[in-house]
Design a protein around this motif. Structure first.
Motif, PDB file in Angstrom:
ATOM      1  N   VAL A  99      13.756  -0.652  12.713  1.00 15.04           N
ATOM      2  CA  VAL A  99      13.053   0.631  12.661  1.00 15.04           C
ATOM      3  C   VAL A  99      13.069   1.081  11.205  1.00 15.04           C
ATOM      4  N   ALA A 100      11.902   1.400  10.665  1.00 13.09           N
ATOM      5  CA  ALA A 100      11.790   1.805   9.253  1.00 13.09           C
ATOM      6  C   ALA A 100      11.068   3.137   9.176  1.00 13.09           C
ATOM      7  N   SER A 101      11.690   4.167   9.721  1.00 16.15           N
ATOM      8  CA  SER A 101      11.053   5.479   9.820  1.00 16.15           C
ATOM      9  C   SER A 101      12.055   6.574   9.509  1.00 16.15           C
ATOM     10  N   ALA A 102      11.682   7.461   8.600  1.00 16.58           N
ATOM     11  CA  ALA A 102      12.547   8.591   8.291  1.00 16.58           C
ATOM     12  C   ALA A 102      12.756   9.484   9.511  1.00 16.58           C
ATOM     13  N   ALA A 103      11.812   9.464  10.441  1.00 18.15           N
ATOM     14  CA  ALA A 103      11.873  10.336  11.618  1.00 18.15           C
ATOM     15  C   ALA A 103      12.570   9.702  12.805  1.00 18.15           C
ATOM     16  N   GLN A 104      13.038   8.447  12.685  1.00 15.69           N
ATOM     17  CA  GLN A 104      13.513   7.774  13.898  1.00 15.69           C
ATOM     18  C   GLN A 104      14.635   6.767  13.671  1.00 15.69           C
ATOM     19  N   ALA A 105      14.977   6.413  12.443  1.00 15.58           N
ATOM     20  CA  ALA A 105      15.814   5.245  12.215  1.00 15.58           C
ATOM     21  C   ALA A 105      17.312   5.489  12.433  1.00 15.58           C
ATOM     22  N   ARG A 106      17.906   6.449  11.754  1.00 16.99           N
ATOM     23  CA  ARG A 106      19.366   6.538  11.658  1.00 16.99           C
ATOM     24  C   ARG A 106      20.013   6.841  13.011  1.00 16.99           C
ATOM     25  N   PHE A 134       0.844  -1.191   0.000  1.00 19.90           N
ATOM     26  CA  PHE A 134       0.000   0.000   0.000  1.00 19.90           C
ATOM     27  C   PHE A 134       0.880   1.241   0.000  1.00 19.90           C
ATOM     28  N   TYR A 135       0.261   2.370  -0.353  1.00 22.03           N
ATOM     29  CA  TYR A 135       0.983   3.625  -0.535  1.00 22.03           C
ATOM     30  C   TYR A 135       0.204   4.749   0.135  1.00 22.03           C
ATOM     31  N   GLY A 136       0.733   5.329   1.184  1.00 20.38           N
ATOM     32  CA  GLY A 136       0.069   6.432   1.859  1.00 20.38           C
ATOM     33  C   GLY A 136      -1.011   6.005   2.828  1.00 20.38           C
ATOM     34  N   ASN A 137      -1.713   4.938   2.527  1.00 19.98           N
ATOM     35  CA  ASN A 137      -2.829   4.463   3.340  1.00 19.98           C
ATOM     36  C   ASN A 137      -3.135   3.045   2.899  1.00 19.98           C
ATOM     37  N   GLU A 187       6.564  13.038   5.565  1.00 21.23           N
ATOM     38  CA  GLU A 187       6.838  11.626   5.324  1.00 21.23           C
ATOM     39  C   GLU A 187       5.790  10.999   4.410  1.00 21.23           C
ATOM     40  N   ILE A 188       6.234   9.986   3.676  1.00 22.08           N
ATOM     41  CA  ILE A 188       5.359   9.162   2.850  1.00 22.08           C
ATOM     42  C   ILE A 188       5.264   7.795   3.533  1.00 22.08           C
ATOM     43  N   VAL A 189       4.056   7.347   3.813  1.00 22.23           N
ATOM     44  CA  VAL A 189       3.854   6.047   4.452  1.00 22.23           C
ATOM     45  C   VAL A 189       3.642   4.988   3.375  1.00 22.23           C
ATOM     46  N   SER A 190       4.260   3.836   3.543  1.00 18.81           N
ATOM     47  CA  SER A 190       4.043   2.698   2.651  1.00 18.81           C
ATOM     48  C   SER A 190       4.204   1.427   3.470  1.00 18.81           C
ATOM     49  N   GLY A 191       3.775   0.309   2.911  1.00 14.97           N
ATOM     50  CA  GLY A 191       3.912  -0.928   3.663  1.00 14.97           C
ATOM     51  C   GLY A 191       3.219  -2.089   3.001  1.00 14.97           C
ATOM     52  N   CYS A 199      -1.972  -5.067   9.176  1.00 15.97           N
ATOM     53  CA  CYS A 199      -0.783  -4.375   8.673  1.00 15.97           C
ATOM     54  C   CYS A 199       0.438  -5.212   9.027  1.00 15.97           C
ATOM     55  N   VAL A 200       1.032  -5.848   8.037  1.00 14.50           N
ATOM     56  CA  VAL A 200       2.211  -6.686   8.248  1.00 14.50           C
ATOM     57  C   VAL A 200       3.439  -5.832   8.533  1.00 14.50           C
ATOM     58  N   PHE A 201       3.569  -4.737   7.802  1.00 15.05           N
ATOM     59  CA  PHE A 201       4.765  -3.903   7.921  1.00 15.05           C
ATOM     60  C   PHE A 201       4.465  -2.545   7.316  1.00 15.05           C
ATOM     61  N   TYR A 202       5.071  -1.517   7.887  1.00 17.08           N
ATOM     62  CA  TYR A 202       4.971  -0.206   7.265  1.00 17.08           C
ATOM     63  C   TYR A 202       6.257   0.560   7.499  1.00 17.08           C
ATOM     64  N   ALA A 203       6.510   1.507   6.623  1.00 22.40           N
ATOM     65  CA  ALA A 203       7.715   2.320   6.703  1.00 22.40           C
ATOM     66  C   ALA A 203       7.367   3.734   6.281  1.00 22.40           C
ATOM     67  N   THR A 204       8.226   4.674   6.620  1.00 25.81           N
ATOM     68  CA  THR A 204       8.039   6.040   6.143  1.00 25.81           C
ATOM     69  C   THR A 204       9.276   6.476   5.371  1.00 25.81           C
ATOM     70  N   THR A 205       9.032   7.267   4.359  1.00 20.62           N
ATOM     71  CA  THR A 205      10.076   7.833   3.522  1.00 20.62           C
ATOM     72  C   THR A 205       9.986   9.343   3.599  1.00 20.62           C
ATOM     73  N   SER A 206      11.105  10.006   3.647  1.00 14.83           N
ATOM     74  CA  SER A 206      11.102  11.460   3.686  1.00 14.83           C
ATOM     75  C   SER A 206      10.646  12.019   2.347  1.00 14.83           C
ATOM     76  N   THR A 207       9.715  12.965   2.383  1.00 18.30           N
ATOM     77  CA  THR A 207       9.356  13.659   1.157  1.00 18.30           C
ATOM     78  C   THR A 207      10.507  14.566   0.747  1.00 18.30           C
ATOM     79  N   ASP A 208      10.621  14.790  -0.535  1.00 18.84           N
ATOM     80  CA  ASP A 208      11.600  15.741  -1.049  1.00 18.84           C
ATOM     81  C   ASP A 208      10.918  17.096  -1.141  1.00 18.84           C
ATOM     82  N   LYS A 209      11.541  18.133  -0.610  1.00 22.19           N
ATOM     83  CA  LYS A 209      10.919  19.451  -0.577  1.00 22.19           C
ATOM     84  C   LYS A 209      10.768  20.054  -1.970  1.00 22.19           C
TER      85      LYS A 209
END
Length: 574
Positions: free
Chosen positions: A450-457, A134-137, A157-161, A174-184
């Protein structure tokens, strides 16, 4: 846990799938945990006029974006998957061969790649359900709409999973989800980052299911959703208004970039403060600034104590050279520091000098992703002489490796990516070994944990407070180095990893700071880095920023009026 390979059914609507889906299928076929047994072809559903119009608008947007920003979308390129099939059976949905297969053959997992509702008979006949991306929702199944709403609404962030449909359940899990940083700036960059990353989702989760079993797998699913509930979005496809908002963002982005180039200079600096409460370690008002010369920046500080004195190791990057090296200073009793001394330099970029002590010997693991290695160096003369010891990992693109000894084992937390179009900031991988100098690190079954642009690195050395273990992490949602989190680790073992955010810091212009991404803890001392804003217009720059934000909100809310007005005037002139 050892199980037979899962028998996989692939459901498609034609010979061609998106390039990222093709990569997913390649990785699935290379996995020891999956074997493809059948491909089911569904008849495509006729599209409506509005859907066809939206598709044309999206193609135009992607084409213009690719031309402006040299980022042609490749993840959605139609690709024939037939060369991968070999002797795998292919059946048309509804045919007698299909019906015979469903009634007589066992399938463990069905992967639905079409934009249609799942097949009830496949849900009923699969052991572990029908899985789909899924993409976004979770209600959005078409990759055509990836990053469209998020870009238009200026979301970070863009949610996918992946969701799965199981027999006897009214709703999908929901088996898995991740977030990707949007490009400004660019839509296409966000699309590429999101979709290429998704190629790993199903192969990784099948590996987890095969390793830990169904019961723990379900528990991990629930914990992921509880940790960060999915946001709800409109179920309808984005249309003309969304397209108008996107069109208005392009000139806005250009003006912002031009203003920043003319009137601002951003520079990574170091900050120091005395120790405070664990939930207040990143508060900017407590820090003292160390501003380097304007031809360079300082970042990624680590505090090390030796013979009663404290040293700060950090990355130094001179703009003219373009790649970083490692440097060190010694703290003085009055809070000042000695002049930086270069301690390690390579033909490739070095940063994040993780220094640790093992069996009385100091070692250093710098970030060497540019060399596709995780390298470790041994100290011969503290703190200035370090010699290469070995590669802990090779042929990997790994960022900010951080080691921690816990419960009798050594754990490596590291940010990784498996495709060049993906961001290196959004997936935290965990490995363990019985020795920090081992070259046989075992991957955690939940990877990425952790698969989150806001929390992973990772964002610095882990530390304990009141017998609790904390992991600093970067917030890269929207922009790299946007902020800093402190995460309390609630479970760490060879089957499960859990953490929760206890505090976060987003210095969006506060105290002339516009980002931070590393925290070093020493004896009575905390050191961080931050993006310092040199404002050529002084206080006027603050007011211009506030006015820009007000106009931006006005345009965002009333963009449809701004787009319709020119057409109205044209009509009145006729």
């Amino acid at each position: 846990m050892s199980v037979s390979p899962f028998r996989i059914a692939l459901i498609v609507d034609g010979e061609y799938i998106s390039a990222w889906q093709y990569l997913m299928l390649e990785r699935l076929l290379a996995s020891p945990h999956a074997v493809l047994v059948v491909v089911i072809f569904r008849q495509s559903v006729a599209t409506t006029l509005s859907q066809r119009l939206n598709a044309v608008l999206l193609k135009v947007l992607h084409a213009l974006d690719g031309r402006f920003f040299s980022c042609k979308p490749t993840a959605q390129t139609p690709t024939s998957f037939l060369p991968l099939l070999g002797d795998v059976g292919c059946y048309a949905h509804g045919s007698k061969r299909y019906q015979t297969f469903v009634s007589t053959q066992r399938v463990d997992v069905a992967i639905e790649l079409t934009g249609q509702a799942v097949l009830p008979e496949m849900v009923a006949s699969t052991t572990h359900g029908v899985w789909r991306h899924f993409y976004g929702n979770p209600v959005h199944w078409w990759d055509d709409y990836t990053n469209i709403r998020e870009y238009a609404r200026r979301q970070d962030e863009i949610v996918s999973g992946v969701v799965r449909y199981m027999a006897g359940q009214a709703a999908a899990d929901c088996v898995f989800y991740a977030t990707t940083s949007t490009d400004k700036v660019s839509i296409n960059r966000g699309v590429e980052r999101t979709l290429w990353k998704m190629a790993d989702f199903i192969p990784q989760r099948l590996h987890e299911l095969a390793t830990v079993g169904e019961a723990l797998f379900q528990r991990n699913m629930r914990e992921r959703v509880l940790a960060r509930p999915l946001s709800s979005q409109d179920a309808v496809a984005p249309g003309l208004i969304t397209t108008c908002r996107i069109a208005l963002r392009y000139p806005s982005n250009f003006l912002r970039k031009l203003y920043k180039f003319l009137f601002r200079q951003e520079q990574w600096i170091l900050l120091t403060t005395s120790h405070g409460n664990v939930t207040e370690l990143g508060l900017l008002e407590n820090f003292h600034k160390w501003i380097p010369p304007r031809d360079r920046f300082w970042a990624d500080p680590f505090v090390v104590e030796q013979a009663g004195e404290q040293y700060i190791f950090f990355e130094e990057l001179i703009y003219a050279r373009g790649i970083g090296h490692l440097a060190c200073v010694r703290l003085q009793p009055d809070g000042s520091h000695t002049e930086p001394v270069k301690i390690l330099e390579k033909p490739y970029h070095l940063s994040y000098p993780f220094v640790f002590k093992h069996q009385g010997q100091y070692y250093l693991i710098p970030e060497t992703a540019g060399n596709h290695t995780v390298e470790v160096y041994r100290c011969e003369e503290f703190p200035h002489r370090w010699v290469f010891e070995k590669n802990l990992m090779e042929s990997v693109e790994a960022y900010d490796a951080t080691l921690q000894e816990y419960d009798g084992r050594w754990w490596m937390f590291v940010s990784m990516r498996s495709h060049q179009s993906c961001s290196p900031n959004e997936a935290l991988y965990l490995f363990h070994a019985d020795d920090p100098l081992s070259t046989q690190w075992q991957a955690h079954p939940q990877n990425p944990v952790v698969a989150s642009a806001a929390q992973a690195r990772p964002a610095g050395r882990m530390f304990t407070d009141a017998e609790q273990l904390y992991r600093p992490s970067q917030n890269c949602a929207g922009v790299y180095g946007r902020g800093l989190n402190l995460n309390r680790i609630t479970q760490l073992d060879q089957e499960c990893y859990r953490e929760e955010v206890v505090s976060s810091y987003l210095p969006d212009g506060d105290f002339d700071m516009n980002g931070m991404h590393t925290l070093g803890i020493g004896r009575g001392l905390s050191v961080s880095d931050a993006v310092y804003i040199h404002r050529r217009l002084g206080r006027l720059d603050h007011w211009i920023g506030k006015l820009s934000g007000f106009i931006d909100q006005l345009v965002w809310k009333h963009c449809y009026v701004l787009m319709v007005l020119p057409l109205t005037f044209l009509w009145l002139d006729m």
